[in-house]
Design an enzyme around this catalytic site. Structure first.
Site, PDB file in Angstrom:
ATOM      1  N   ARG A 225      52.850 -11.891  21.395  1.00  0.00           N
ATOM      2  CA  ARG A 225      51.438 -11.816  21.019  1.00  0.00           C
ATOM      3  C   ARG A 225      50.956 -10.390  21.225  1.00  0.00           C
ATOM      4  NH1 ARG A 225      51.835 -15.679  18.233  1.00  0.00           N
ATOM      5  NH2 ARG A 225      50.697 -17.645  18.388  1.00  0.00           N
ATOM      6  N   HIS A 273      53.352 -10.434  11.254  1.00  0.00           N
ATOM      7  CA  HIS A 273      53.424 -11.746  11.917  1.00  0.00           C
ATOM      8  C   HIS A 273      54.326 -12.700  11.119  1.00  0.00           C
ATOM      9  CE1 HIS A 273      51.178 -14.545  14.900  1.00  0.00           C
ATOM     10  NE2 HIS A 273      52.389 -15.021  14.631  1.00  0.00           N
TER      11      HIS A 273
HETATM   12  P1  NAP Z   1      57.224 -21.477  25.843  1.00  0.00           P
HETATM   13  O1  NAP Z   1      58.406 -22.354  25.635  1.00  0.00           O
HETATM   14  O2  NAP Z   1      55.961 -22.051  26.335  1.00  0.00           O
HETATM   15  O3  NAP Z   1      57.696 -20.298  26.811  1.00  0.00           O
HETATM   16  C1  NAP Z   1      56.799 -19.392  27.389  1.00  0.00           C
HETATM   17  C2  NAP Z   1      57.562 -18.567  28.408  1.00  0.00           C
HETATM   18  O4  NAP Z   1      56.660 -17.603  28.961  1.00  0.00           O
HETATM   19  C3  NAP Z   1      58.098 -19.401  29.574  1.00  0.00           C
HETATM   20  O5  NAP Z   1      59.361 -18.902  29.961  1.00  0.00           O
HETATM   21  C4  NAP Z   1      57.072 -19.151  30.665  1.00  0.00           C
HETATM   22  O6  NAP Z   1      57.577 -19.259  31.975  1.00  0.00           O
HETATM   23  C5  NAP Z   1      56.708 -17.708  30.394  1.00  0.00           C
HETATM   24  N1  NAP Z   1      55.407 -17.369  30.955  1.00  0.00           N
HETATM   25  C6  NAP Z   1      54.187 -17.852  30.638  1.00  0.00           C
HETATM   26  N2  NAP Z   1      53.228 -17.280  31.398  1.00  0.00           N
HETATM   27  C7  NAP Z   1      53.869 -16.405  32.218  1.00  0.00           C
HETATM   28  C8  NAP Z   1      53.439 -15.520  33.221  1.00  0.00           C
HETATM   29  N3  NAP Z   1      52.140 -15.399  33.559  1.00  0.00           N
HETATM   30  N4  NAP Z   1      54.370 -14.778  33.858  1.00  0.00           N
HETATM   31  C9  NAP Z   1      55.671 -14.893  33.548  1.00  0.00           C
HETATM   32  N5  NAP Z   1      56.158 -15.729  32.600  1.00  0.00           N
HETATM   33  C10 NAP Z   1      55.263 -16.466  31.937  1.00  0.00           C
HETATM   34  O7  NAP Z   1      56.848 -20.688  24.492  1.00  0.00           O
HETATM   35  P2  NAP Z   1      57.799 -20.352  23.237  1.00  0.00           P
HETATM   36  O8  NAP Z   1      57.892 -21.531  22.339  1.00  0.00           O
HETATM   37  O9  NAP Z   1      59.033 -19.724  23.742  1.00  0.00           O
HETATM   38  O10 NAP Z   1      56.878 -19.268  22.500  1.00  0.00           O
HETATM   39  C11 NAP Z   1      56.525 -18.057  23.149  1.00  0.00           C
HETATM   40  C12 NAP Z   1      55.461 -17.343  22.353  1.00  0.00           C
HETATM   41  O11 NAP Z   1      56.015 -16.798  21.147  1.00  0.00           O
HETATM   42  C13 NAP Z   1      54.333 -18.242  21.818  1.00  0.00           C
HETATM   43  O12 NAP Z   1      53.372 -18.514  22.829  1.00  0.00           O
HETATM   44  C14 NAP Z   1      53.745 -17.382  20.720  1.00  0.00           C
HETATM   45  O13 NAP Z   1      52.788 -16.525  21.283  1.00  0.00           O
HETATM   46  C15 NAP Z   1      54.946 -16.547  20.242  1.00  0.00           C
HETATM   47  N6  NAP Z   1      55.379 -16.890  18.877  1.00  0.00           N
HETATM   48  C16 NAP Z   1      55.345 -15.914  17.928  1.00  0.00           C
HETATM   49  C17 NAP Z   1      55.773 -16.199  16.642  1.00  0.00           C
HETATM   50  C18 NAP Z   1      55.810 -15.122  15.585  1.00  0.00           C
HETATM   51  O14 NAP Z   1      56.042 -15.415  14.418  1.00  0.00           O
HETATM   52  N7  NAP Z   1      55.575 -13.873  15.946  1.00  0.00           N
HETATM   53  C19 NAP Z   1      56.227 -17.486  16.310  1.00  0.00           C
HETATM   54  C20 NAP Z   1      56.229 -18.456  17.312  1.00  0.00           C
HETATM   55  C21 NAP Z   1      55.806 -18.160  18.596  1.00  0.00           C
HETATM   56  P3  NAP Z   1      58.158 -20.656  32.532  1.00  0.00           P
HETATM   57  O15 NAP Z   1      59.474 -20.857  31.819  1.00  0.00           O
HETATM   58  O16 NAP Z   1      58.314 -20.425  33.971  1.00  0.00           O
HETATM   59  O17 NAP Z   1      57.131 -21.705  32.154  1.00  0.00           O
END
Ligand code: NAP
Length: 310
Positions: A225, A273
């Site tokens: 993000r 994006h």
């Molecule tokens: P997810 O499964 O919820 O994983 C989020 C990760 O971030 C987890 O490992 C979590 O830790 C960690 N995290 C959250 N808050 C934190 C903090 N304060 N300090 C340290 N670690 C933290 O999400 P995901 O499905 O992998 O997606 C991640 C992000 O990718 C989405 O939220 C979105 O913003 C982005 N995204 C972008 C696109 C694009 O096209 N550019 C597409 C899809 C998603 P824990 O494992 O300990 O919970």
């Protein structure tokens, strides 16, 4: 009993989702009335996207869950009218797309493909790129997407360090957590990939202090993000050469304004994006599975922790 399922993710997406959802519901033998327009008091499930016109959930008194089509949920977690369970999208197509995008951009910088492209001038310059084993990569955010990207990079031979809130183990990856873990993760990151969600705990995480901990000449790849990065601090680090390149897919303001310095910067790559997109065919299966679970009194998959914001 016929379930009323409101598709509140926009008319444009309806074109893509209508058929896969209907087919999935039929396969799961769920008798459903799926529509763009239903009486709120009669709705059982809402298929949702945060850019929807639907922002007040108060009238949806019977709704058992809101099923989001996006992985990122920062646009809905603060909505005080939403009291129903909120599930986010974890879609194999979305994950595969992210793995391909991250791997491609990591390999571009690892192999210095830009250098080769700039040397198409008859010069026979046999520079030797290092092997992946000599190029440490750090991924901040090791959830569904970060862990899948880490495993693909480990498979290619990169030493991968992951950092997350809880530091949950991932095969082949050095996992870290906490402030000290972050410092360590940054200090070895020749290539830094950001796959954190936008929450109060992650905004501006990559500020001037964090950037200063990266090795000289590090590369940043951000498909997470935009607000994870302090833009002024990144531009200063690019100017000084401390950061060699930034490949950015996400921004504070999207579309990125035409006069934003990132567009013209020679060491910034902007992509609009597109790192990964939810795919209707596979995402519809995830939505249907959650409806099936709701009806079978089984726990929903991929529930958002509203307190943590992701
Ligand atoms: P997810 O499964 O919820 O994983 C989020 C990760 O971030 C987890 O490992 C979590 O830790 C960690 N995290 C959250 N808050 C934190 C903090 N304060 N300090 C340290 N670690 C933290 O999400 P995901 O499905 O992998 O997606 C991640 C992000 O990718 C989405 O939220 C979105 O913003 C982005 N995204 C972008 C696109 C694009 O096209 N550019 C597409 C899809 C998603 P824990 O494992 O300990 O919970």
């Amino acid at each position: 009993m016929t379930l009323n399922i409101l598709f509140a993710a926009g008319a444009a997406r309806w074109q893509d989702y209508q058929m896969p959802l209907r087919e999935g519901l039929a396969e799961a033998e769920i008798d459903a009335n799926l529509s763009l327009d239903l009486d709120p008091a009669e709705v059982d499930y809402i298929v949702y996207a945060p850019d929807s016109d639907l922002q007040d959930f108060t009238p949806y008194t019977r709704c058992k869950a809101v099923l989001n089509l996006w992985a990122g949920v920062e646009g809905i977690t603060n909505n005080a009218t939403l009291t129903q369970p909120l599930a986010r999208m974890v879609d194999p197509g979305l994950t595969q797309g992210m793995v391909e995008w991250v791997t491609g951009h990591v390999l571009r910088h690892h192999l210095d493909i830009d250098y080769a492209l700039a040397r198409q001038d008859g010069t026979w310059d046999r520079y030797v790129p290092p092997l992946a084993s000599d190029r440490p990569v750090t991924i901040l955010g090791m959830g569904e997407l970060g862990a899948a990207c880490a495993q693909a990079l480990v498979g290619l031979g990169f030493p991968v360090t992951g950092w997350s809130r809880r530091g949950k183990a991932v095969d082949g990856v050095t996992m870290l957590s906490g402030d000290e873990g972050l410092d360590e993760a940054l200090s070895s990151a020749q290539i830094l990939v950001l796959l954190l969600p936008k929450t109060p705990g992650t905004v501006n995480l990559i500020d001037a202090a964090a950037l200063s901990k990266l090795p000289e000449g590090a590369v940043i790849v951000n498909p997470g993000r935009g607000p994870l990065i302090d833009d002024d601090a990144l531009l200063a680090a690019l100017e000084s050469g401390h950061v060699r390149h930034a490949t950015l897919d996400v921004f504070r303001v999207e579309p990125l304004p035409a006069d934003h310095p990132y567009w013209a910067h020679p060491r910034v790559t902007v992509t609009p994006h597109i790192a990964s997109e939810t795919r209707a065919a596979s995402a519809a299966r995830v939505v249907v599975e959650n409806i099936r679970r709701g009806e079978a009194d089984e726990p929903f998959l991929h529930l958002v922790d509203r307190d943590q914001g992701y």
